[in-house]
Design an enzyme around this catalytic site. Sequence first.
Site, PDB file in Angstrom:
ATOM      1  N   PHE A   1       0.865  -1.182   0.000  1.00 33.73           N
ATOM      2  CA  PHE A   1       0.000   0.000   0.000  1.00 33.73           C
ATOM      3  C   PHE A   1       0.898   1.229   0.000  1.00 33.73           C
ATOM      4  O   PHE A   1       1.985   1.198   0.580  1.00 33.73           O
ATOM      5  CB  PHE A   1      -0.883  -0.013   1.255  1.00 33.73           C
ATOM      6  CG  PHE A   1      -2.222   0.631   1.038  1.00 33.73           C
ATOM      7  CD1 PHE A   1      -3.310  -0.126   0.663  1.00 33.73           C
ATOM      8  CD2 PHE A   1      -2.382   1.996   1.207  1.00 33.73           C
ATOM      9  CE1 PHE A   1      -4.539   0.467   0.454  1.00 33.73           C
ATOM     10  CE2 PHE A   1      -3.612   2.599   0.993  1.00 33.73           C
ATOM     11  CZ  PHE A   1      -4.690   1.826   0.622  1.00 33.73           C
TER      12      PHE A   1
ATOM     13  N   GLN B   1      -7.626  15.307   4.248  1.00 35.39           N
ATOM     14  CA  GLN B   1      -7.015  14.609   3.116  1.00 35.39           C
ATOM     15  C   GLN B   1      -7.956  14.672   1.907  1.00 35.39           C
ATOM     16  O   GLN B   1      -9.140  14.366   2.022  1.00 35.39           O
ATOM     17  CB  GLN B   1      -6.770  13.152   3.510  1.00 35.39           C
ATOM     18  CG  GLN B   1      -5.823  12.425   2.600  1.00 35.39           C
ATOM     19  CD  GLN B   1      -5.405  11.088   3.209  1.00 35.39           C
ATOM     20  OE1 GLN B   1      -6.216  10.187   3.351  1.00 35.39           O
ATOM     21  NE2 GLN B   1      -4.156  10.962   3.574  1.00 35.39           N
TER      22      GLN B   1
ATOM     23  N   HIS C   1      -8.569  13.683  -2.350  1.00 37.73           N
ATOM     24  CA  HIS C   1      -8.199  12.913  -3.534  1.00 37.73           C
ATOM     25  C   HIS C   1      -8.294  13.850  -4.734  1.00 37.73           C
ATOM     26  O   HIS C   1      -9.229  14.651  -4.798  1.00 37.73           O
ATOM     27  CB  HIS C   1      -9.180  11.765  -3.751  1.00 37.73           C
ATOM     28  CG  HIS C   1      -8.727  10.478  -3.172  1.00 37.73           C
ATOM     29  ND1 HIS C   1      -7.971   9.582  -3.877  1.00 37.73           N
ATOM     30  CD2 HIS C   1      -8.896   9.938  -1.957  1.00 37.73           C
ATOM     31  CE1 HIS C   1      -7.708   8.540  -3.122  1.00 37.73           C
ATOM     32  NE2 HIS C   1      -8.258   8.725  -1.938  1.00 37.73           N
TER      33      HIS C   1
ATOM     34  N   LEU D   1     -15.261   8.708  -6.143  1.00 35.97           N
ATOM     35  CA  LEU D   1     -13.864   8.703  -6.578  1.00 35.97           C
ATOM     36  C   LEU D   1     -13.641   8.039  -7.924  1.00 35.97           C
ATOM     37  O   LEU D   1     -14.205   6.999  -8.224  1.00 35.97           O
ATOM     38  CB  LEU D   1     -13.006   7.952  -5.558  1.00 35.97           C
ATOM     39  CG  LEU D   1     -12.637   8.708  -4.306  1.00 35.97           C
ATOM     40  CD1 LEU D   1     -11.730   7.858  -3.448  1.00 35.97           C
ATOM     41  CD2 LEU D   1     -11.959  10.024  -4.657  1.00 35.97           C
TER      42      LEU D   1
ATOM     43  N   GLU E   1      -6.896   6.552  -9.375  1.00 34.32           N
ATOM     44  CA  GLU E   1      -5.714   7.100 -10.056  1.00 34.32           C
ATOM     45  C   GLU E   1      -5.340   6.257 -11.281  1.00 34.32           C
ATOM     46  O   GLU E   1      -4.673   6.740 -12.183  1.00 34.32           O
ATOM     47  CB  GLU E   1      -4.509   7.111  -9.120  1.00 34.32           C
ATOM     48  CG  GLU E   1      -4.892   7.100  -7.686  1.00 34.32           C
ATOM     49  CD  GLU E   1      -4.293   8.243  -6.897  1.00 34.32           C
ATOM     50  OE1 GLU E   1      -3.919   7.993  -5.770  1.00 34.32           O
ATOM     51  OE2 GLU E   1      -4.205   9.352  -7.415  1.00 34.32           O
TER      52      GLU E   1
ATOM     53  N   ARG F   1      -0.269  12.784  -6.066  1.00 36.15           N
ATOM     54  CA  ARG F   1      -1.597  13.265  -5.713  1.00 36.15           C
ATOM     55  C   ARG F   1      -1.643  14.750  -5.360  1.00 36.15           C
ATOM     56  O   ARG F   1      -2.497  15.486  -5.841  1.00 36.15           O
ATOM     57  CB  ARG F   1      -2.054  12.484  -4.498  1.00 36.15           C
ATOM     58  CG  ARG F   1      -3.325  11.763  -4.682  1.00 36.15           C
ATOM     59  CD  ARG F   1      -3.662  11.033  -3.420  1.00 36.15           C
ATOM     60  NE  ARG F   1      -4.030   9.671  -3.757  1.00 36.15           N
ATOM     61  CZ  ARG F   1      -4.503   8.792  -2.894  1.00 36.15           C
ATOM     62  NH1 ARG F   1      -4.620   9.113  -1.624  1.00 36.15           N
ATOM     63  NH2 ARG F   1      -4.829   7.589  -3.293  1.00 36.15           N
TER      64      ARG F   1
ATOM     65  N   HIS G   1     -11.757  13.727   1.701  1.00 42.13           N
ATOM     66  CA  HIS G   1     -11.888  12.296   1.967  1.00 42.13           C
ATOM     67  C   HIS G   1     -11.820  11.965   3.450  1.00 42.13           C
ATOM     68  O   HIS G   1     -12.604  11.159   3.944  1.00 42.13           O
ATOM     69  CB  HIS G   1     -10.767  11.572   1.211  1.00 42.13           C
ATOM     70  CG  HIS G   1     -10.805  10.090   1.331  1.00 42.13           C
ATOM     71  ND1 HIS G   1     -11.922   9.364   0.977  1.00 42.13           N
ATOM     72  CD2 HIS G   1      -9.888   9.197   1.755  1.00 42.13           C
ATOM     73  CE1 HIS G   1     -11.660   8.068   1.181  1.00 42.13           C
ATOM     74  NE2 HIS G   1     -10.446   7.956   1.663  1.00 42.13           N
TER      75      HIS G   1
ATOM     76  N   ARG H   1      -2.853  11.482   6.909  1.00 34.49           N
ATOM     77  CA  ARG H   1      -2.984  10.098   7.347  1.00 34.49           C
ATOM     78  C   ARG H   1      -2.335   9.127   6.351  1.00 34.49           C
ATOM     79  O   ARG H   1      -2.483   9.276   5.147  1.00 34.49           O
ATOM     80  CB  ARG H   1      -4.466   9.743   7.496  1.00 34.49           C
ATOM     81  CG  ARG H   1      -4.735   8.311   7.865  1.00 34.49           C
ATOM     82  CD  ARG H   1      -6.219   8.054   8.039  1.00 34.49           C
ATOM     83  NE  ARG H   1      -6.980   8.251   6.828  1.00 34.49           N
ATOM     84  CZ  ARG H   1      -7.097   7.342   5.847  1.00 34.49           C
ATOM     85  NH1 ARG H   1      -6.491   6.181   5.931  1.00 34.49           N
ATOM     86  NH2 ARG H   1      -7.819   7.618   4.780  1.00 34.49           N
TER      87      ARG H   1
END
Lengths: 80, 589
Positions: free
Chosen positions: B120, B241, B243, B253, B256, B287, B354, B399
């Site tokens: 991740f 945060q 996106h 969303l 990406e 991002r 988000h 985060r």
Amino acid sequence: MSREAELGRLRWHSRRGMLELDLVLERFWRRHGESLSEEQAASLARVLELEEADLWEIICGRREIGEPRLQGMIELLREV
Amino acid sequence: MKPISIRKFDAIIVGAGGAGLRAAIQLSESGLKTAVISKVFPTRSHTVAAQGGVAAALGNSEEDNWQWHMYDTVKGSDWLGDQDAIEFMCRKANEVVVELEHYGMPFDRLDNGKIYQRPFGGHMSNFGEKPVRRACAAADRTGHAMLHAMYQRNVRANTQFFVEWMALDLVRDGAGQVLGVTAMEMETGEVVMFQAKATLFATGGAGRIFYSSTNAFINTGDGLGMAARAGIPLEDMEFWQFHPTGVAGAGVLITEGVRGEGGILRNSSGERFMERYAPNAKDLASRDVVSRAMATEIKEGRGCGPHKDYVQLDLTHLDPKTVMQRLPGIREISIQFAGADPIKEPIPVVPTAHYMMGGIPTNYYGQVVVPKDGRHDAVVPGFYAAGECACASVHGANRLGTNSLLDLLVFGKSAGETMVADIRAMPSAHPDLPADAFDLTRSRLARLEDQKDGANVHETQLAMRRVMQDHCGVFRFPDMLEQGVTKILEVETRVRATEIKDKSQVFNTARLEALELDNLIEVAKAAMISAEARQESRGAQAREDHPDRDDANWLKHTLWYRAANRLDYKPVQMKPLSVDSIELKKRVY
């Protein structure tokens, strides 16, 4: 429960854990909220008992609901 | 108004998402009388939308350890996270994940039966050296499976659920001790006092303050609103945060991966603007770079549409077969929510809120802490918070992916354990309620009931969300923030005069939405005012006029108070519990 109260309950049950479902259901109410028949309200109540991810997959057409009597309501949700 | 009846419990939990359910297990299994109040059925909480997984350095696929996870979390937080709380979380990760497995969570598994772990973004081994597989997941239904496993465990432990109840106000006595909450039953409109020796807020985030948000409609920051009205400050509320690519007007969303397949961002004149901002990476830049470029295009008048408030993600030059085969979910979402088939026309997109890093200030025991008598961490007796509504602070200014589900488990459990110990140390009788316990709730409800010539709830909410999106979005400009403060305070005057036409008692969604807006506006003010004041860029706060992190002046947590919109600050805890401090460094990936 009066019809108004029952519709209020269904409107609240249309608040979901997933944004995608909130949006589809918001549109549904905007388009069909005024004209919802009793039979449709009963179908919607059943549909709203589904789990979030299952309901979304059904609305996207990735799977079918399996209960033929609810198919009409699913079609309405898919169209909005 | 009817008299308010009182129900007594050892513990009250507001919110039945991951954090609330985890805390409730701890309390109910200890034999304490525990009530969980929730607006929606527990498994429909927003935790259900979490797909990515939960981080734990189990080391099932390759070597990993909690200190590497801790390093990634501190770095992710851009050093604003408290290192004691971060160490606590990362060290506890394995334990809470294994417990969850024992509750019946269907984690994906390796052939040898151990929990499968996937890579991740931001998860690294050996202090930022190379990617490591640390995320534990249950297919793409991690949050869903988690809620189910924990709900069942609560049913077994006799937790009492009050479903379709909305908490209204926190009740404190003259000394500041928290005595419970008032709440309204949606089916009857009845207001009840839930009196408790310990009260936990696990009410989730408040992403609905923004026009474009990935959050479900229920995420209205109810716990934050209640806390703010009760005089509790909110911490680090400027950090959200975002996106880069949510569908404009909807928030859903667009992954990406779309840009990975060749999708191009264009402004109103069709220009591929990323060429100017990132000549090499272009649309595949990171991002934050993409989000800032999009925000700049919109701010400078090159946005698309009647309000010039979005840009376009163009896939029309791609082979339709590629779109159909590799991005089928995206085509569905675009047709469904943008009314645009991406094979034929571009998708309107905007940077989309988000996750809320800030919240109700707590320590790693889950106790709410506030400045008092020269200390910055005085415990508020009887009050606890966990999950997205709380600020421990493990996420700091940004985060790390999959730490949100870990946060729920670790701090839900920790708060539950602290509550058990605190309740056992208290006398058996509940403390007395003060004479004015219900005044705030009564006056808010009466105001709403009697309001004449007031503001429309939906329009006011929309005005708030527009102001937040335009003035306090992913890229922040000093002039916009300054105007934003004035504008959000103007919206607040309208919120204080909202009017509902429907006065019925049973499932009155108009009343509920007005009450939610009372909570949202507190969060919105906190975010705007905290962001305007913080003159640096750190983690998720990116300011055009102060592009760099400024540790000399801003290595500190913001505290916003509702009274007079006062700001205060407190130091970041740089000292972990047992290991050496992770020293300040530039945050580069």
